[in-house]
Design a protein around this motif. Structure first.
Motif, PDB file in Angstrom:
ATOM      1  N   LYS A 112       0.844  -0.987   0.152  1.00 44.92           N
ATOM      2  CA  LYS A 112      -0.128  -0.057  -0.092  1.00 44.92           C
ATOM      3  C   LYS A 112       1.108   1.118   0.057  1.00 44.92           C
ATOM      4  O   LYS A 112       1.790   1.364   0.724  1.00 44.92           O
ATOM      5  N   ARG A 113       0.544   2.344  -0.741  1.00 47.11           N
ATOM      6  CA  ARG A 113       1.310   3.571  -0.730  1.00 47.11           C
ATOM      7  C   ARG A 113       0.524   4.693  -0.294  1.00 47.11           C
ATOM      8  O   ARG A 113      -0.812   4.542   0.135  1.00 47.11           O
ATOM      9  N   PRO A 114       1.201   5.555   0.326  1.00 48.63           N
ATOM     10  CA  PRO A 114       0.495   6.956   0.906  1.00 48.63           C
ATOM     11  C   PRO A 114      -0.415   7.405  -0.246  1.00 48.63           C
ATOM     12  O   PRO A 114      -0.292   7.377  -1.533  1.00 48.63           O
ATOM     13  N   GLN A 115      -1.687   8.142   0.345  1.00 50.42           N
ATOM     14  CA  GLN A 115      -2.703   8.499  -0.576  1.00 50.42           C
ATOM     15  C   GLN A 115      -2.767  10.019  -0.160  1.00 50.42           C
ATOM     16  O   GLN A 115      -2.387  10.657   0.569  1.00 50.42           O
ATOM     17  N   ASP A 116      -3.264  10.945  -1.436  1.00 51.73           N
ATOM     18  CA  ASP A 116      -3.432  12.283  -1.358  1.00 51.73           C
ATOM     19  C   ASP A 116      -4.574  12.594  -0.690  1.00 51.73           C
ATOM     20  O   ASP A 116      -4.930  13.961  -0.595  1.00 51.73           O
ATOM     21  N   VAL A 117      -5.397  11.895  -0.406  1.00 47.18           N
ATOM     22  CA  VAL A 117      -6.799  12.205   0.416  1.00 47.18           C
ATOM     23  C   VAL A 117      -6.464  11.493   1.779  1.00 47.18           C
ATOM     24  O   VAL A 117      -6.190  10.269   1.976  1.00 47.18           O
ATOM     25  N   ALA A 118      -6.659  12.317   2.783  1.00 44.19           N
ATOM     26  CA  ALA A 118      -6.587  11.697   4.313  1.00 44.19           C
ATOM     27  C   ALA A 118      -7.585  10.653   4.653  1.00 44.19           C
ATOM     28  O   ALA A 118      -8.624  10.588   4.038  1.00 44.19           O
ATOM     29  N   GLY A 119      -7.172   9.612   5.181  1.00 43.47           N
ATOM     30  CA  GLY A 119      -7.738   8.436   5.450  1.00 43.47           C
ATOM     31  C   GLY A 119      -7.474   7.762   6.867  1.00 43.47           C
ATOM     32  O   GLY A 119      -6.085   7.584   6.984  1.00 43.47           O
ATOM     33  N   TYR A 120      -8.420   7.291   7.731  1.00 42.27           N
ATOM     34  CA  TYR A 120      -7.757   6.703   9.046  1.00 42.27           C
ATOM     35  C   TYR A 120      -8.553   5.673   9.354  1.00 42.27           C
ATOM     36  O   TYR A 120     -10.022   5.734   9.185  1.00 42.27           O
ATOM     37  N   SER A 121      -8.064   4.392   9.809  1.00 43.42           N
ATOM     38  CA  SER A 121      -9.212   3.441  10.031  1.00 43.42           C
ATOM     39  C   SER A 121      -8.552   2.540  11.138  1.00 43.42           C
ATOM     40  O   SER A 121      -7.374   2.666  11.369  1.00 43.42           O
ATOM     41  N   ILE A 122      -9.342   1.935  11.985  1.00 39.31           N
ATOM     42  CA  ILE A 122      -9.025   1.238  13.147  1.00 39.31           C
ATOM     43  C   ILE A 122      -9.736  -0.134  12.888  1.00 39.31           C
ATOM     44  O   ILE A 122     -11.025  -0.135  12.552  1.00 39.31           O
ATOM     45  N   GLN A 123      -9.025  -1.279  12.864  1.00 37.56           N
ATOM     46  CA  GLN A 123      -9.940  -2.763  12.855  1.00 37.56           C
ATOM     47  C   GLN A 123      -9.368  -3.553  13.622  1.00 37.56           C
ATOM     48  O   GLN A 123      -8.313  -3.606  13.972  1.00 37.56           O
ATOM     49  N   GLU A 124     -10.576  -4.071  14.418  1.00 36.00           N
ATOM     50  CA  GLU A 124     -10.205  -5.251  15.426  1.00 36.00           C
ATOM     51  C   GLU A 124     -10.704  -6.484  15.008  1.00 36.00           C
ATOM     52  O   GLU A 124     -11.938  -6.388  14.105  1.00 36.00           O
ATOM     53  N   GLN A 125     -10.066  -7.500  14.779  1.00 33.06           N
ATOM     54  CA  GLN A 125     -10.437  -8.837  14.352  1.00 33.06           C
ATOM     55  C   GLN A 125     -10.380  -9.863  15.670  1.00 33.06           C
ATOM     56  O   GLN A 125      -9.331  -9.678  16.386  1.00 33.06           O
ATOM     57  N   PHE A 126     -11.027 -10.800  15.580  1.00 32.31           N
ATOM     58  CA  PHE A 126     -11.140 -11.819  16.568  1.00 32.31           C
ATOM     59  C   PHE A 126     -11.889 -12.981  16.014  1.00 32.31           C
ATOM     60  O   PHE A 126     -12.247 -12.952  15.008  1.00 32.31           O
ATOM     61  N   GLY A 127     -11.432 -14.070  16.702  1.00 34.06           N
ATOM     62  CA  GLY A 127     -12.036 -15.472  16.117  1.00 34.06           C
ATOM     63  C   GLY A 127     -11.329 -16.804  16.929  1.00 34.06           C
ATOM     64  O   GLY A 127     -11.208 -16.896  18.144  1.00 34.06           O
ATOM     65  N   SER A 128     -11.554 -17.744  16.258  1.00 31.04           N
ATOM     66  CA  SER A 128     -11.356 -19.256  16.652  1.00 31.04           C
ATOM     67  C   SER A 128      -9.924 -19.141  17.379  1.00 31.04           C
ATOM     68  O   SER A 128      -9.010 -18.356  16.927  1.00 31.04           O
ATOM     69  N   TRP A 129      -9.703 -19.860  18.329  1.00 38.06           N
ATOM     70  CA  TRP A 129      -8.463 -20.076  19.144  1.00 38.06           C
ATOM     71  C   TRP A 129      -7.667 -18.813  19.644  1.00 38.06           C
ATOM     72  O   TRP A 129      -6.707 -18.851  19.629  1.00 38.06           O
ATOM     73  N   GLY A 130      -8.763 -17.993  20.041  1.00 38.08           N
ATOM     74  CA  GLY A 130      -8.286 -16.890  20.825  1.00 38.08           C
ATOM     75  C   GLY A 130      -7.592 -15.781  20.164  1.00 38.08           C
ATOM     76  O   GLY A 130      -6.987 -14.851  20.515  1.00 38.08           O
ATOM     77  N   LEU A 131      -7.964 -15.792  18.912  1.00 31.91           N
ATOM     78  CA  LEU A 131      -7.155 -14.616  17.751  1.00 31.91           C
ATOM     79  C   LEU A 131      -7.833 -13.289  18.159  1.00 31.91           C
ATOM     80  O   LEU A 131      -9.036 -13.127  18.488  1.00 31.91           O
ATOM     81  N   SER A 132      -6.836 -12.598  18.398  1.00 35.67           N
ATOM     82  CA  SER A 132      -6.927 -11.015  18.766  1.00 35.67           C
ATOM     83  C   SER A 132      -6.006 -10.294  17.931  1.00 35.67           C
ATOM     84  O   SER A 132      -4.685 -10.455  18.023  1.00 35.67           O
ATOM     85  N   ARG A 133      -6.779  -9.521  17.031  1.00 34.42           N
ATOM     86  CA  ARG A 133      -5.602  -8.777  15.921  1.00 34.42           C
ATOM     87  C   ARG A 133      -6.256  -7.158  15.976  1.00 34.42           C
ATOM     88  O   ARG A 133      -7.452  -7.024  15.371  1.00 34.42           O
ATOM     89  N   THR A 134      -5.284  -6.338  16.054  1.00 32.86           N
ATOM     90  CA  THR A 134      -5.701  -4.998  16.108  1.00 32.86           C
ATOM     91  C   THR A 134      -4.815  -4.339  14.805  1.00 32.86           C
ATOM     92  O   THR A 134      -3.654  -4.637  14.813  1.00 32.86           O
ATOM     93  N   THR A 135      -5.296  -3.643  14.138  1.00 36.02           N
ATOM     94  CA  THR A 135      -4.979  -2.728  12.857  1.00 36.02           C
ATOM     95  C   THR A 135      -5.206  -1.221  12.885  1.00 36.02           C
ATOM     96  O   THR A 135      -6.361  -1.096  12.834  1.00 36.02           O
TER      97      THR A 135
END
Length: 693
Positions: A112-135
């Motif tokens: 992924k490359r830098p973009q000329d339009v501002a954008g911000y995101s936060i993602q939380e993923q969870f699932g089987s076998w205790g998966l916990s992932r924050t991006t």
């Protein structure tokens, strides 16, 4: 990279080049690079997977992948999938532009490359076998004229696994700045950092694709033993005493200067450094009648540095009705590795015996091995590889109807390995040893090779084209193997003949292709019949088949990606006789038939509110487990599905998604190495909530 490969669109490229877009990765909640390539025909999970390893048209990529067109080797998770914009696969020998490479082709991860339009995101993923992932993902301009852009992505996750006692922690960071002072010039500088810790390294929680020796299911009567998918030959004490750490940094840079609307020059650079310790408990011996296994623990540390760069000059020349799209280039790859350990380990007699049918775990202490891990009794050696080459290519077209692609490359390659001996007092010796430096094997002498590449394409209409092509490559150096008389082996070489057709359908929204290929890999090493401890370069493997691919937007609401592969991969030359004979046998890991389909329906495409539904399958036929075809992995079909919902809450776009992988909970084996096989994951749930600002 696909466009830079030939300088023209895929419809005018006389060979197979496929792309997996980012949206497909998101729809399928893809968290590792092994899963990212399964949507493309002719690509399989590699046998004996540890580093990113793929079988492309039947042949391993040798642990080498590409990042933004530059080679990188011996890494797990070339890119965290949160950093990936798309995945590109070039099939068949691609040495003309990419140097020493295995004949099956290459996988390139475009970031992924830098973009000329501002954008911000936060993602939380969870699932089987205790998966916990924050991006988190932030991008936008730094100044008002948008000449300086930035992008920062951070990931942290942890998970246990369907394999007992296996778990991981994973952290990664990516930062990049783009500078565009004029329309003619652009420069990008980036940094990535990875910090991982795992037990029994593997695809825990569908994240890390490497498979460890610590849970290989043994073979019984030509098939893997029918053990629970949670089975392991590891031990619970590994979580506290025997973890495997890895730190990796990658620095990248590129710049492009456009002389005018036809000519430009591009320079790319990539430096990768990793410090990695692989610790595991592995099988020493196995008694089939009793089911009793002896085990030992081992530790190996790798300290790696690699540099990769290229310089391309490309442009167009018109001579009446004939157009030339020219490419001139140079690239360079340097890799240096110091390896320590592997013999500072407990003997098999010091670990408790394990009955695979009635395993009793515990009673294992790793204090002995930890004390021995880096002392002078361990093996230590360094290896170095240097490759550089010059290439030129011309895509000649007449009235946009006939395209004649011709190119060639001149390569110089060198490999060497040397033992490093510690000081006489046996003190720790890493990464620089104070003692002697003694050559153990000079490896291959400098190799020089010319690799041609040519193709003829007829663009029958703006939407349809047919083509034929020929290409060559030279790949694995064979430097690590030994001949009886000490003569170095020639590198493995590849040759491919390919014909095919391509189409752009539904107003260019859908692409489809069919290709027939005849691919050969020669100078394959086999055992010397006089002394099996040595090798001879008498082997040759043929991979011949047909591939079909289709992807795109069928309607505004429906998108698909699908593929089918028929591959008859067999050994056509071998000097081994008796029970070890392999002539005419199928090449391991390659199914004769494989295919996949993923379809998605979106109720309101392009809108901030709506629902999406996806479903598909991945099917693999029977795969042989070794060259003699004495055991095999059964075929299987895996079904996947997803449901997603988009809405706006108090002005903030929110996306929620639930994926179910292996919906029917099929029990199947993913890959094989040596005397064991690796299970694929059972039914897996992955949920996600993402907010955009």
């Amino acid at each position: 990279m696909c466009e830079s490969y030939v300088g023209v669109s895929a419809l005018e490229t006389p060979r197979s080049v496929e792309v997996v877009p980012h949206q497909v990765l998101e729809d399928n909640a893809v968290l590792n690079v092994q899963e990212a390539v399964k949507f493309v025909s002719g690509v399989q999970t590699g046998t004996g997977v540890f580093y990113d390893n793929f079988l492309i048209r039947g042949f391993s990529n040798g642990g080498f992948t590409y990042r933004n067109g530059l080679k990188i080797g011996s890494v797990t998770g070339t890119e965290d999938t949160s950093f990936v914009d798309r995945v590109e696969i070039v099939k068949g020998p691609a040495a003309m532009l990419y140097g020493r490479i295995q004949p099956g082709g290459l996988v390139n991860f475009v970031t992924k490359r830098p973009q000329d339009v501002a954008g911000y995101s936060i993602q939380e993923q969870f699932g089987s076998w205790g998966l916990s992932r924050t991006t988190v993902d932030f991008t936008g301009p730094v100044n008002s004229d948008k000449s300086i852009l930035y992008r920062v992505i951070g990931v942290y996750d942890r998970a246990d696994d369907f394999i007992a006692f296996r778990n991981r922690e994973h952290g990664a960071f990516s930062g990049e700045v783009s500078w565009r002072p004029t329309n003619q010039f652009e420069a990008n500088v980036g940094l990535e950092y990875y910090n991982d810790s795992w037990v029994n390294r593997g695809n825990a929680g569908q994240m890390i694709p490497a498979q460890a020796f610590a849970y290989r299911v043994p073979w019984l009567t030509g098939r893997p033993a029918n053990l629970p998918r949670s089975w392991t030959q590891g031990d619970p004490t590994q979580s506290d005493q025997w973890r495997s750490p890895m730190e990796r940094e990658a620095v990248s840079a590129d710049w492009t200067y456009r002389f005018d609307d036809k000519w430009k020059i591009t320079n790319r650079f990539l430096f990768n450094h990793s410090d990695e310790t692989q610790r595991s408990v592995v099988q020493a011996s196995y008694n089939f009648p009793t089911g009793v296994m002896t085990r030992f623990d081992q530790a190996t540390r790798f300290y790696r540095d690699s540099w990769s760069l290229n310089l391309d000059l490309s442009g167009e020349i018109d001579t009446g009705p004939i157009k030339h799209k020219m490419l001139y280039g140079f690239d360079y790859y340097w890799n240096h590795t110091i390896t320590s350990g592997d013999t500072g380990r407990q003997p098999a007699s010091m670990l408790p015996l394990l009955n695979i049918w009635y395993p009793i775990y515990g009673g294992v202490s790793f204090d002995y091995t930890r004390a021995q891990e880096y002392i002078a009794s361990s093996n230590k050696f360094r290896s170095k590889a240097i490759d550089f080459g010059y290439y030129v290519q011309d895509d000649i077209s007449y009235n946009e109807f006939i395209h004649f692609l011709i190119g060639g490359r001149y390569d110089v390659a060198y490999d060497a390995t040397s033992d490093i001996f510690s000081s006489a007092n046996g003190s720790k010796c890493y990464p620089i040893c104070p003692g002697s430096y003694k050559p153990a094997s000079q490896g291959n002498p400098t190799e020089r090779k010319i690799s041609p590449n040519g193709g003829l394409l007829f663009k029958l209409t703006p939407e349809y084209s047919i083509y034929a092509s020929y290409s060559e490559s030279f790949a694995s150096s064979n430097a690590a193997a030994s001949s009886i008389d000490g003569t170095p082996f020639k590198p493995q070489e590849g040759q491919q003949y390919e014909v095919g057709a391509k189409a752009s359908l539904f107003g260019g929204k859908v692409t489809a292709s069919v290709a027939a290929f005849d691919l050969y890999m020669s100078n394959v090493l086999t055992a010397n019949p006089i002394n099996i401890l040595y090798s001879v370069a008498t082997g040759k493997v043929r991979s011949r088949g047909v591939e079909l691919d289709a992807a795109g937007q069928i309607t505004d609401n429906i998108s698909v990606i699908a593929s089918y592969t028929y591959d008859d991969a067999i050994i056509v030359k071998d000097n081994t006789t008796g029970t070890g004979a392999t002539l005419g046998k199928r090449w391991p890991g390659v199914p004769r038939n494989a295919g996949n389909l993923w379809a998605k329906y979106d109720t309101a495409p392009g809108q901030k509110e709506g629902w999406s539904f996806g479903a598909g399958f991945y099917a693999n036929g029977l795969r042989e487990g070794n060259n003699t075809n004495s055991f095999a992995l059964p075929g299987y079909v895996r079904f996947d599905t997803m449901i997603g919902w988009r809405t706006v809450l108090q002005g903030i776009p929110v996306e929620a998604q639930l994926n179910v992988t292996n919906l029917a909970d099929a029990k199947y084996f993913e890959s094989v190495v040596g005397n064991g096989a690796y299970y694929g994951a059972p039914r897996t749930f992955t949920g996600s909530i993402k907010m955009k600002f």
